[in-house]
Design a protein around this motif. Structure first.
Motif, short mmCIF file in Angstrom:
data_model
loop_
_atom_site.label_atom_id
_atom_site.label_comp_id
_atom_site.label_asym_id
_atom_site.label_seq_id
_atom_site.Cartn_x
_atom_site.Cartn_y
_atom_site.Cartn_z
N GLY A 1 0.66 -1.27 0.01
CA GLY A 1 0.04 -0.01 0.15
C GLY A 1 0.77 1.21 -0.02
O GLY A 1 0.35 2.01 -0.66
N ARG A 2 1.85 1.34 0.59
CA ARG A 2 2.86 2.42 0.91
C ARG A 2 3.52 2.45 -0.55
O ARG A 2 3.73 3.80 -1.11
CB ARG A 2 4.02 2.07 1.78
CG ARG A 2 3.26 2.34 3.32
CD ARG A 2 4.41 2.06 4.37
NE ARG A 2 4.03 2.34 5.81
CZ ARG A 2 4.54 2.00 6.68
NH1 ARG A 2 5.83 1.59 6.81
NH2 ARG A 2 4.07 2.11 7.98
N TYR A 3 3.95 1.46 -1.17
CA TYR A 3 4.42 1.59 -2.53
C TYR A 3 3.74 2.07 -3.28
O TYR A 3 3.74 2.94 -4.43
CB TYR A 3 4.88 -0.06 -2.93
CG TYR A 3 5.38 0.06 -4.29
CD1 TYR A 3 6.78 0.54 -4.35
CD2 TYR A 3 4.72 -0.56 -5.07
CE1 TYR A 3 7.25 0.44 -5.87
CE2 TYR A 3 5.28 -0.56 -6.59
CZ TYR A 3 6.52 -0.02 -6.82
OH TYR A 3 6.99 -0.14 -8.22
N ARG A 4 2.41 1.56 -3.44
CA ARG A 4 1.36 1.91 -4.50
C ARG A 4 1.14 3.51 -4.20
O ARG A 4 0.74 4.52 -5.19
CB ARG A 4 0.08 1.41 -4.22
CG ARG A 4 -0.04 -0.29 -4.85
CD ARG A 4 0.33 -0.16 -6.32
NE ARG A 4 -0.85 0.78 -7.13
CZ ARG A 4 -0.46 1.24 -8.10
NH1 ARG A 4 0.81 1.21 -8.83
NH2 ARG A 4 -1.47 1.80 -8.88
N GLU A 5 1.15 4.00 -3.04
CA GLU A 5 0.75 5.58 -2.70
C GLU A 5 2.17 6.42 -3.08
O GLU A 5 1.85 7.51 -3.59
CB GLU A 5 0.67 5.63 -1.19
CG GLU A 5 0.52 7.14 -0.60
CD GLU A 5 -0.73 7.66 -1.26
OE1 GLU A 5 -0.69 8.91 -1.65
OE2 GLU A 5 -1.59 7.11 -1.51
N ARG A 6 3.33 5.63 -2.88
CA ARG A 6 4.35 6.61 -3.47
C ARG A 6 4.33 6.65 -5.14
O ARG A 6 4.67 7.78 -5.68
CB ARG A 6 5.83 5.85 -3.09
CG ARG A 6 6.16 6.09 -1.71
CD ARG A 6 7.61 5.94 -1.60
NE ARG A 6 7.62 4.40 -1.61
CZ ARG A 6 7.58 3.36 -0.38
NH1 ARG A 6 7.41 3.80 0.79
NH2 ARG A 6 7.87 2.05 -0.63
N GLU A 7 3.67 5.39 -5.68
CA GLU A 7 3.62 5.42 -7.24
C GLU A 7 2.71 6.33 -7.51
O GLU A 7 2.93 7.24 -8.55
CB GLU A 7 3.05 3.99 -7.58
CG GLU A 7 4.36 3.26 -7.91
CD GLU A 7 3.81 2.01 -8.85
OE1 GLU A 7 2.65 1.59 -8.67
OE2 GLU A 7 4.75 1.21 -9.51
N ARG A 8 1.62 6.71 -7.03
CA ARG A 8 0.37 7.62 -7.17
C ARG A 8 1.24 9.22 -7.10
O ARG A 8 0.75 10.00 -7.76
CB ARG A 8 -0.74 7.33 -6.64
CG ARG A 8 -1.46 6.34 -7.01
CD ARG A 8 -2.68 6.15 -6.22
NE ARG A 8 -2.79 5.92 -4.78
CZ ARG A 8 -2.99 4.45 -4.32
NH1 ARG A 8 -2.87 3.36 -5.00
NH2 ARG A 8 -2.74 4.60 -2.95
#
Length: 361
Positions: free
Chosen positions: A135-142
């Motif tokens: 989830g943190r990785y996806r948030e950084r991607e966004r």
């Protein structure tokens, strides 16, 4: 969504477990009804489903990460023990009232499956951390995607701005040439407008300048407004000499003064006054800036912060980005009448030659 996926996964596990229980009893020639095997499998699976929800919450609350590793391990060991005891207690209590669970002993259940419960807890904790980090990785991607989109928009805006200054200056020169020689005030206003635009463009990449430079940037705007409003506008500067070398955000005062003139002075028929002051705190660590007008004041929506103009909102946003909470911004009615904006900043002296290059961040 997460809760539904957890219960769906454990439902599948319960069905598989029920089938294994049913087959085992068949092999040992002690057949049991399929319904009993199904109830037993789903019951134990759903106990793990509720435990999984608790473990996922604990993983978010006490993540195993650098700086908090020992505390997290201690918390999760204690929680694993508590959840194991609670699970065994529920199974033993339910087995007293139903026949499909069979006879269950607390000691046999706990000590016989103690290692299994801790293994399940560790496995589920690992899955929870994997979900958390994903989830943190996806948030950084966004965030990176939003940044890339903003950068592309900024590049397009920069290309437009490269064309606009030439057009604006050429237009101003053309207007100035058309003004008769005897109309000196009009020529002066056009010249001051050109100065204001030139200063803005020359320092567009600058984040901080000295207060002395900021006051110089403000001067062309004040001359334009005083020529427009004539004796209806009086501007008073009360600037402590020791504040002139302090660093302030570039183009901080002009929007504040413009707001005071537009809302406090221009709507009135009679004369008005705008006061601009700068002082240092007693310990010399804080710079206090104030822009006040003697107009009608601030209505309730603006004072409560529920309605704020673009200029004030942009200033507040810039202050938050530059000073990360080490500042104060207040927009309210002055006890003596009119509206006042008070800003407090860390008082930092500019290096030698500060300004366009030295103060930019």
């Amino acid at each position: 969504m997460e809760t539904a996926l957890i219960f769906a996964a454990w439902t599948v596990f319960g069905l598989i477990s029920a089938n294994q229980v049913y087959v085992q009893f068949e092999l040992f020639e002690r057949p049991i009804p399929w319904r009993h095997a199904l109830l037993q499998g789903l019951f134990e699976a759903y106990l793990w489903a509720f435990a999984t929800l608790a473990i996922f919450w604990l993983a978010r609350r006490f993540p195993l990460e650098r700086g908090r590793m020992l505390r997290g391990i201690a918390v999760h060991l204690a929680c694993a023990l508590v959840l194991s005891l609670a699970r065994v207690a529920v199974i033993v209590e339910v087995s007293r009232h139903v026949d499909w669970l069979g006879e269950r002993s607390f000691d046999r259940q706990f000590w016989g499956r103690f290692h299994q419960y801790f293994l399940y807890y560790a496995l589920l904790l690992g899955i929870a951390h994997a979900v958390l980090y994903h989830g943190r990785y996806r948030e950084r991607e966004r965030a990176a995607e939003r940044l890339a989109a903003g950068l592309a928009e900024a590049r397009l805006q920069a290309l437009k701005m490269q064309l606009q200054p030439h057009f604006l200056f050429n237009t101003l020169n053309a207007i100035s040439a058309l003004i008769p020689d005897e109309a000196k005030p009009a020529r002066r206003m056009v010249a001051r407008l050109g100065d204001l635009l030139r200063i803005s463009l020359e320092h567009e990449a600058t984040q901080e300048v000295t207060l002395r430079e900021e006051l110089a940037f403000l001067q062309p705007y004040l001359e334009i407004e005083q020529a427009r409003l004539e004796d209806r506008l009086t501007v008073a500067l009360e600037i402590a000499p020791e504040t002139l070398d302090a660093r302030v955000p570039h183009l901080l005062l002009q929007p504040l003064v413009e707001n005071a003139v537009r809302h406090g002075i221009a709507p009135r028929i009679g004369p008005g006054r705008v006061e601009i002051s700068a002082t240092r705190g007693a310990d010399g660590r804080v710079l206090h800036l104030e822009v006040r007008d003697d107009g009608p004041g601030v209505d309730r929506d603006v004072q409560a912060g529920t309605r704020k103009g673009v200029g004030l909102a942009n200033i507040q946003s810039r202050l938050e980005q530059l000073y990360d909470g080490q500042h104060r911004f207040e927009f309210a009615n002055h006890p003596g009448g009119g509206a006042v904006v008070r800003i407090s900043l860390p008082s930092r002296r500019a290096d030698h030659g500060a300004g366009k290059e030295g103060s930019a961040r």
